[in-house]
Write a protein that holds these residues in place. Structure first.
Motif, PDB file in Angstrom:
ATOM      1  N   PHE A  64      29.514 -34.654  67.335  1.00 54.41           N
ATOM      2  CA  PHE A  64      30.902 -34.786  66.905  1.00 54.41           C
ATOM      3  C   PHE A  64      31.832 -34.166  67.941  1.00 54.41           C
ATOM      4  CE2 PHE A  64      28.646 -35.070  62.865  1.00 54.41           C
ATOM      5  CZ  PHE A  64      29.349 -36.057  62.185  1.00 54.41           C
ATOM      6  N   LEU A  65      32.947 -34.860  68.188  1.00 52.35           N
ATOM      7  CA  LEU A  65      33.971 -34.311  69.071  1.00 52.35           C
ATOM      8  C   LEU A  65      34.896 -33.420  68.253  1.00 52.35           C
ATOM      9  CD1 LEU A  65      35.414 -34.236  71.845  1.00 52.35           C
ATOM     10  CD2 LEU A  65      36.738 -36.238  71.090  1.00 52.35           C
ATOM     11  N   GLY A  66      35.123 -32.192  68.769  1.00 48.35           N
ATOM     12  CA  GLY A  66      35.988 -31.269  68.065  1.00 48.35           C
ATOM     13  C   GLY A  66      36.877 -30.501  69.020  1.00 48.35           C
ATOM     14  N   VAL A  67      37.787 -29.707  68.448  1.00 48.03           N
ATOM     15  CA  VAL A  67      38.677 -28.871  69.245  1.00 48.03           C
ATOM     16  C   VAL A  67      38.396 -27.419  68.874  1.00 48.03           C
ATOM     17  CG1 VAL A  67      40.557 -29.036  67.547  1.00 48.03           C
ATOM     18  CG2 VAL A  67      41.087 -28.442  69.910  1.00 48.03           C
ATOM     19  N   ILE A  68      38.358 -26.548  69.879  1.00 48.53           N
ATOM     20  CA  ILE A  68      38.125 -25.127  69.623  1.00 48.53           C
ATOM     21  C   ILE A  68      39.348 -24.567  68.907  1.00 48.53           C
ATOM     22  CG2 ILE A  68      37.773 -22.858  70.664  1.00 48.53           C
ATOM     23  CD1 ILE A  68      36.140 -24.200  72.841  1.00 48.53           C
ATOM     24  N   SER A  69      39.150 -24.148  67.640  1.00 47.67           N
ATOM     25  CA  SER A  69      40.256 -23.712  66.787  1.00 47.67           C
ATOM     26  C   SER A  69      40.334 -22.196  66.666  1.00 47.67           C
ATOM     27  CB  SER A  69      40.110 -24.325  65.386  1.00 47.67           C
ATOM     28  OG  SER A  69      38.831 -24.017  64.841  1.00 47.67           O
ATOM     29  N   GLY A  70      39.350 -21.495  67.196  1.00 46.44           N
ATOM     30  CA  GLY A  70      39.362 -20.038  67.142  1.00 46.44           C
ATOM     31  C   GLY A  70      38.295 -19.468  68.047  1.00 46.44           C
ATOM     32  N   VAL A  71      38.585 -18.321  68.671  1.00 47.01           N
ATOM     33  CA  VAL A  71      37.586 -17.614  69.483  1.00 47.01           C
ATOM     34  C   VAL A  71      37.582 -16.150  69.071  1.00 47.01           C
ATOM     35  CG1 VAL A  71      37.432 -19.088  71.526  1.00 47.01           C
ATOM     36  CG2 VAL A  71      39.325 -17.507  71.341  1.00 47.01           C
ATOM     37  N   THR A  72      36.382 -15.585  68.908  1.00 45.53           N
ATOM     38  CA  THR A  72      36.229 -14.187  68.498  1.00 45.53           C
ATOM     39  C   THR A  72      35.114 -13.563  69.326  1.00 45.53           C
ATOM     40  OG1 THR A  72      34.519 -14.636  66.838  1.00 45.53           O
ATOM     41  CG2 THR A  72      36.816 -14.842  66.120  1.00 45.53           C
ATOM     42  N   GLY A  78      31.820 -15.408  67.996  1.00 45.83           N
ATOM     43  CA  GLY A  78      31.566 -16.837  68.061  1.00 45.83           C
ATOM     44  C   GLY A  78      32.797 -17.675  68.331  1.00 45.83           C
ATOM     45  N   ILE A  79      32.572 -18.978  68.463  1.00 44.25           N
ATOM     46  CA  ILE A  79      33.633 -19.963  68.699  1.00 44.25           C
ATOM     47  C   ILE A  79      33.741 -20.834  67.457  1.00 44.25           C
ATOM     48  CG2 ILE A  79      34.348 -21.939  70.110  1.00 44.25           C
ATOM     49  CD1 ILE A  79      32.463 -20.898  72.298  1.00 44.25           C
ATOM     50  N   TYR A  80      34.959 -21.027  66.954  1.00 43.78           N
ATOM     51  CA  TYR A  80      35.177 -21.929  65.824  1.00 43.78           C
ATOM     52  C   TYR A  80      35.651 -23.279  66.352  1.00 43.78           C
ATOM     53  CZ  TYR A  80      34.611 -17.992  62.669  1.00 43.78           C
ATOM     54  OH  TYR A  80      34.090 -16.935  61.972  1.00 43.78           O
ATOM     55  N   VAL A  81      35.043 -24.339  65.824  1.00 46.02           N
ATOM     56  CA  VAL A  81      35.357 -25.693  66.276  1.00 46.02           C
ATOM     57  C   VAL A  81      35.718 -26.550  65.068  1.00 46.02           C
ATOM     58  CG1 VAL A  81      34.486 -27.771  67.425  1.00 46.02           C
ATOM     59  CG2 VAL A  81      33.809 -25.507  68.265  1.00 46.02           C
TER      60      VAL A  81
END
Length: 732
Positions: A646-654, A657-660
């Motif tokens: 699935f193509l996604g956009v990185i919506s958060g970085v901590t 981890g990375i949220y997509v």
């Protein structure tokens, strides 16, 4: 889960310092020696007695106790003690919000004591250097926020433990064998908090009800409702009471009302709507103006004050809209029956009737009880077709009847005129400084077993906005009618405060990363630039992320008897009048409005403010349940597509981890930094990125990446992803 059991031997305390403080604090005028403290705490072993002696002197050195005489200690009531509500993060750190301090008090996990998320607590704040965030420990639980929790039970020979689903609850519950209530190992249960002995690691609870096996659809939906204390069925007594209500419309009742049955009237609602609580009427007047009526189901006629039906509606305060069902505020005989403005039926209504011109300007207003007859029911798609084609031929693919139909010319004329007026009214609102949030709603195509077969997005079109503008008009005018005429009269307002400057600044900094800009000079520039931002991101990869962040920047709307206006709508007066089938505040507004129309005295403000607060709290819980049901369905959908990229956009970085967020369905999941196997990555906060130590490869907020499902946890409603790669790498 550890195989825990109660130990014999020396007395064990989770927090001995706190236990000692509580003993002295409960008798603040009395002195205690170590023997008296031990007696209060039922400590008999020498080892723990020695610990008490050490702790007494340690607490004295920290300034929490004073030694009045040799070996005799007294509690110091100092300014370092505060009362507030604790919010516990998923990582176990607590934050206490108080009225006295501007900053939240940070409570480390080891200092939480027996506090659970949302509890009202008393905390001691340590002395700190200037500029540091206050830090403290929980001293006392003043009031439990909730006493029922959802979790999975693990049964042992003589006892059980319930692992709580809510990630903000940092403990499990110990359940004695006699309180297991026939639950089977691994089932999802509702556990009731009984007590929490200071000597125990976990609170004691009892199984109140069994929700079912984890992962099963009804189990998870009922668990979502139970987690927030929301019911999923009506008590039999309430159903019986509702079924006995006289639903006839006698002539003597019609005689008390304005009879508008001969005026063109119709409803516009979603195609799958079960209840219709608002209708529009339209009549051209001889002077070229129009009479427009907004007619709302007269729920207060049927739901009389101080009945068990009224109490149940108040307790619920709102209907709850989950992905596969509606949990109504009122029993079906009312919500889908007598109170629903069904076509071709006479109905009792409460109405706001306006004389207006084609620019949307109001010349006359009238409020009162009416009787109407809806001539037709439209779906939004049908009304939209009329607006777009300017004609009344409805094709079978969007017709509610599934047949090609022709709409009467008078209805076409009314719809097109109302649409023009709504657009003028909306343009004026925007000019006055209203904000335009058109956040995309995620919807699911479900099969007969409530399995999601597809995801689609619901967007607001002209027909939706037509209804919205006239509902806003009625809500605004009703509030102004009371608020302007007699500001001292107790009334229920829907208020919305101005946004927090700090949050606005953070949003402004964030959106520059995507090439956008906010102008924060004054209210006018803020609203203009916010509206421009929301318009500019429509259709962009970052739209959902920025829409969500912009909404979080705003204050939360709430109900109150104290009117401060509505910032987001740019209204000085605003209330909720138009949805009494699904919102209890609207029922109260109807009652108060009629009371004042009849010349009644001002109602008790304290009583209504308490009801406002309850309604706001229940609305928040319902919203959380609705979001959880969407998350659950998204995880369920992704579980069945684990083999796809699935193509996604990185919506958060901590730093963990990375949220997509997947672009095609708005499902969000996390890639753990440890699962990025091409390098060792670290979080660089100022760059909104994680960066590889060796390769310097970076994944930044807003980057497009391909992901695959690693794990889909239906119980926790959580998705874990594998990183497939950056979009340009994968596609090239």
């Amino acid at each position: 889960m550890k195989n825990k059991k109660k130990k014999s031997g020396k007395t064990k305390f989770q927090n001995l310092s706190q236990s000692i403080i509580n003993v002295l604090k409960n008798d603040p005028d009395k002195t205690f020696n170590y023997k008296q403290v031990c007696a209060k705490l039922q400590i008999t072993d020498a080892s723990t007695r020695n610990q008490v002696i050490k702790k007494l002197h340690l607490l004295k050195s920290k300034g929490k106790l004073e030694e009045i005489d040799r070996g005799k200690f007294k509690f110091i009531k100092a300014i370092d003690y505060y009362t507030g509500t604790i919010d516990i993060s998923s990582r176990g750190t607590g934050y206490v919000i108080t009225n006295e301090l501007q900053e939240d008090i940070m409570i480390p996990r080891k200092s939480l004591g027996q506090a659970l998320n949302g509890d009202e607590v008393e905390v001691y704040v340590y002395h700190r250097r200037r500029g540091q965030q206050p830090e403290g420990e929980v001293i006392k639980i003043i009031k439990r926020h909730k006493t029922e929790f959802v979790g999975t039970i693990q049964i042992h020979e003589k006892f059980a433990f319930v692992n709580i689903t809510d990630h903000k609850v940092q403990t499990d519950f110990f359940v004695p064998r006699k309180y297991i209530n026939n639950a089977k190992d691994g089932q999802v249960v509702l556990v009731e908090f009984l007590d929490w002995d200071e000597k125990q690691d976990s609170p004691t609870g009892k199984v109140k009800s069994i929700l079912g096996d984890p992962g099963e659809h009804n189990t998870e939906i009922h668990a979502i409702l139970a987690q927030y204390g929301l019911p999923y069925e009506f008590p039999a007594a309430v159903e019986n009471f509702a079924n006995k209500i006289d639903t006839s419309i006698p002539e003597h009742e019609i005689a008390k009302r304005r009879d508008m049955r001969d005026v063109l009237t119709y409803t516009i609602d979603p195609a799958d709507a079960k209840d219709f609580d608002d209708a529009l009427s339209f009549k051209r007047l001889e002077d070229g103006k129009m009479e427009v009526g907004i007619h709302i189901a007269d729920v207060s006629h049927y739901v009389e004050k101080d009945t068990i039906l009224d109490q149940e509606a108040y307790d619920r305060a709102t209907s709850v809209y989950l992905v596969d069902r509606v949990v109504p505020m009122l029993p079906e005989v009312l919500s889908n029956g007598v109170c629903s403005l069904n076509p071709h039926e006479d109905k009792l209504t409460f109405s706001a009737v306006f004389v207006m011109d084609d620019q949307g300007k109001v010349y006359k207003e009238w409020f009162g009880r009416t009787v109407i007859h809806s001539d037709q029911r439209f779906a939004y798609e049908e009304a939209q077709h009329i607006i777009e084609t300017r004609a009344g031929d409805i094709p079978e693919e969007i017709s509610l009847s599934r047949k090609r139909t022709t709409v009467h010319p008078d209805v076409v004329d009314a719809t097109l005129t109302l649409d023009r007026m709504a657009k003028k009214m909306r343009a004026q609102r925007m000019k006055d400084g209203a904000l335009s949030f058109d956040k995309t709603e995620v919807k699911f195509n479900l099969d007969e077993n409530a399995v999601p077969t597809g995801v689609y997005f619901k967007t607001s079109k002209d027909a939706n906005k037509l209804i919205e503008e006239f509902m806003l008009l009625a809500n605004r005018k009703v509030a102004a009618f009371i608020g302007k005429r007699n500001p001292k009269q107790t009334f229920i307002y829907r208020i919305h405060d101005e946004p927090n400057d700090e949050k606005l600044g953070a949003l402004s900094k964030f959106v520059t990363r995507f090439g956008h800009r906010l102008d924060l000079r004054d209210r006018k520039t803020i609203t203009l630039s916010l509206n421009k931002l929301l318009d500019d991101v429509k259709g962009a990869k970052e739209q959902n992320m920025i829409d969500t962040l912009a909404i979080r920047t705003m204050s939360k709307a709430e109900y109150s008897t104290q009117n401060i206006g509505h910032y987001g709508l740019a209204f000085d007066y605003y209330s909720h009048f138009t949805s009494p089938i699904r919102r209890y505040p609207d029922v109260m507004v109807h009652r108060l409005l009629q009371h004042y129309l009849d010349g009644g005295k001002s109602a008790n403000e304290e009583v209504y403010q308490e009801r406002c607060q309850h309604s706001t709290e229940m609305e928040i819980l319902a919203t959380k349940a609705e979001r959880d049901s969407i998350k659950y369905m998204q995880v369920k959908f992704m579980k069945d597509h684990a083999d796809q990229d699935f193509l996604g956009v990185i919506s958060g970085v901590t730093d963990w981890g990375i949220y997509v967020e997947i672009l095609s369905n708005k499902c969000e999941g996390m890639i753990r930094l440890g699962d990025l196997d091409d390098d060792s990555y670290e979080f660089v906060e100022e760059e909104y990125a994680v960066v590889g130590r060796k390769t310097k490869n970076a994944y930044r907020l807003g980057d497009e990446v391909y992901v695959k499902v690693k794990n889909a946890d239906l119980v926790k409603k959580h998705l874990d992803f594998w990183m497939v790669g950056a979009r340009d790498e994968v596609e090239n």
